[in-house]
Design an enzyme around this catalytic site. Structure first.
Site, PDB file in Angstrom:
ATOM      1  N   GLY A  16       0.833  -1.207   0.000  1.00 51.51           N
ATOM      2  CA  GLY A  16       0.000   0.000   0.000  1.00 51.51           C
ATOM      3  C   GLY A  16       0.867   1.256   0.000  1.00 51.51           C
ATOM      4  CB  THR A 122       7.014  -5.369   1.329  1.00 55.22           C
ATOM      5  OG1 THR A 122       5.846  -4.841   0.700  1.00 55.22           O
ATOM      6  CG2 THR A 122       8.248  -5.028   0.520  1.00 55.22           C
ATOM      7  CB  THR A 142       2.468   0.398   6.788  1.00 52.18           C
ATOM      8  OG1 THR A 142       1.037   0.218   6.872  1.00 52.18           O
ATOM      9  CG2 THR A 142       3.068   0.126   8.166  1.00 52.18           C
ATOM     10  CG  ASP A 144      -2.156  -0.470   8.457  1.00 52.50           C
ATOM     11  OD1 ASP A 144      -2.189  -1.484   7.740  1.00 52.50           O
ATOM     12  OD2 ASP A 144      -2.947   0.481   8.336  1.00 52.50           O
TER      13      ASP A 144
HETATM   14  O1  F6P Z   1      -1.588  -1.792   4.528  1.00 52.00           O
HETATM   15  C1  F6P Z   1      -2.043  -0.508   4.535  1.00 52.00           C
HETATM   16  C2  F6P Z   1      -3.479  -0.473   4.125  1.00 52.00           C
HETATM   17  O2  F6P Z   1      -3.829   0.834   3.855  1.00 52.00           O
HETATM   18  C3  F6P Z   1      -4.434  -1.057   5.161  1.00 52.00           C
HETATM   19  O3  F6P Z   1      -4.641  -0.200   6.237  1.00 52.00           O
HETATM   20  C4  F6P Z   1      -5.648  -1.265   4.313  1.00 52.00           C
HETATM   21  O4  F6P Z   1      -6.560  -2.175   4.880  1.00 52.00           O
HETATM   22  C5  F6P Z   1      -5.021  -1.832   3.048  1.00 52.00           C
HETATM   23  O5  F6P Z   1      -3.737  -1.231   2.934  1.00 52.00           O
HETATM   24  C6  F6P Z   1      -5.815  -1.567   1.771  1.00 52.00           C
HETATM   25  O6  F6P Z   1      -5.190  -2.304   0.753  1.00 52.00           O
HETATM   26  P1  F6P Z   1      -5.346  -1.919  -0.794  1.00 52.00           P
HETATM   27  O7  F6P Z   1      -4.580  -0.667  -1.021  1.00 52.00           O
HETATM   28  O8  F6P Z   1      -4.744  -3.105  -1.519  1.00 52.00           O
HETATM   29  O9  F6P Z   1      -6.818  -1.747  -1.048  1.00 52.00           O
END
Ligand code: F6P
Length: 366
Positions: A16, A122, A142, A144
């Site tokens: 992400g 990753t 991230t 998160d």
């Molecule tokens: O890993 C970071 C994140 O933003 C999470 O918080 C979220 O659930 C996920 O990626 C969303 O994934 P994608 O960008 O593949 O929709």
């Protein structure tokens, strides 16, 4: 100055995206290029670019003026090269699998090292590539903040600022309508973002994956507030929050249930339950990708630059197989094998949980 151990390295961003990625790329590249004259190969779209040989030699102009830019100039993907190997899936044309293609291109580009900016998924791949003999240096990113071994990841503070600003705005409309305003934030497996933004934004209820909630507990808290003349409330929900009932089920059962309910969002489920149980008008905001977009906060620019320049020093010294990390106010380097596959969740006894409870915040658990 002694000769650099690294002459040429590749750099990629994977998983992400988040604010701060370009600041980190700039930190590594400017230090490596200007201090040590290293050559930098930009690899596009994460591991996919390495599999497909989609890369280019970066010029100084490529990594100049990108400190404040959101996203990543290299692009990213959620490619998991080792995922299909078990089935022996092979690349039809070249008759090789994805990891083999990566190793082949790594050698074809004459890389001394691969600098990887990414999250938990990753780094799992990065550690497997390290075991295949590739030299790797990792930077933790991230929104998160769920990467073990570092106090903070870049992207996190920007997302906290964005989410807090959104919560601030919900207070006025909640108050005007005497409504329960529920905001769903990102964070599948860890509740750091909801915890930090929930406290900063004055959330009355904060629900995180680490503390299973009960609707009755939430509604009791909301009705108590209403009996004290506060007929509006703010509920901050991490997308990965789960109920006490779900927590009692197995992970596979939970996954199956979620699959059957494909339009499911946790926020919608809780908002509906609050309306039914507490008979209080409730509205939902899913903040979504706002939390991952736009320019990095000042702090994330600083942290990303600290990580980037520290990675350049590891490249210079040839200290491969490590991830840079924040420990207090210092940047340290941790072995990749200590990081891979380890999730950093909010410990139930974390001081911030107590901080929130001390100002009357409910976590849906009592
Ligand atoms: O890993 C970071 C994140 O933003 C999470 O918080 C979220 O659930 C996920 O990626 C969303 O994934 P994608 O960008 O593949 O929709």
């Amino acid at each position: 100055m002694a000769k650099s151990a690294t002459h040429t390295f590749g750099i990629l961003t994977s998983g992400g995206d988040c604010p701060g990625l370009n600041a980190a790329i700039r930190g590594v590249a400017k230090a490596a290029h200007e201090k040590y004259s290293m050559n930098i190969i930009g690899i596009n779209e994460g591991y996919r670019g390495l599999i497909e040989g989609d890369s280019r030699l970066l010029k100084a102009s490529d990594f100049s003026g990108i400190l404040t830019r959101g996203g990543t100039i290299l692009g990213t993907s959620r490619e998991k090269p080792f995922k299909d190997t078990e089935e022996g899936l092979r690349d039809s044309e070249a008759g090789r699998n994805k990891p083999e293609a990566i190793i082949e291109n790594y050698n074809k580009l004459n890389l001394d090292c691969l600098v990887i900016l990414g999250g938990n998924g990753t780094f799992k791949t990065a550690n497997l590539l390290k075991k295949e003999g590739l030299n790797i240096i990792g930077l933790p990113k991230t929104i998160d903040n769920d990467i073990w071994g570092t106090d903070l990841t870049f992207g996190f503070h920007s997302a906290v600022d964005i989410a807090t600003e959104a919560i601030d705005r919900l207070h006025s409309t909640a108050h005007s309508h005497n409504r329960v305003m529920l905001i769903e934030l990102m964070g599948h497996k860890a509740g750091w973002l909801s915890l930090y933004a929930g406290i900063s934004g004055g959330g009355d209820v904060i629900l995180i994956p680490e503390i299973p909630y009960s609707i009755d507990s939430i509604c009791r808290h909301l009705m108590k507030r209403a009996s004290q003349g506060k007929a509006f409330s703010i509920v901050v929900v991490a997308e990965g929050a789960i109920s006490v009932e779900e927590a009692a089920r197995s992970k596979s059962e939970r996954k199956k249930l979620k699959k059957e309910n494909e339009y499911f969002t946790r926020g919608y489920e809780i908002a509906t339950a609050i309306e039914k149980t507490a008979n209080m008008e409730t509205r939902l905001t899913v903040l979504g990708y706002q939390q991952r977009g736009g320019t990095p906060s000042a702090y994330d620019r600083l942290l990303a630059t600290m990580f980037g320049t520290a990675a350049a020093e590891l490249l210079y010294r040839g200290e491969y197989g490590k991830m840079v990390a924040l420990e207090g106010s210092r940047v340290v380097a941790r072995p990749l094998e200590d990081i891979a596959g380890r999730l950093k969740q909010v410990p139930p006894d974390h001081p911030l949980i107590e901080t929130a409870r001390s100002v009357g915040t409910c976590f849906g658990d009592i």
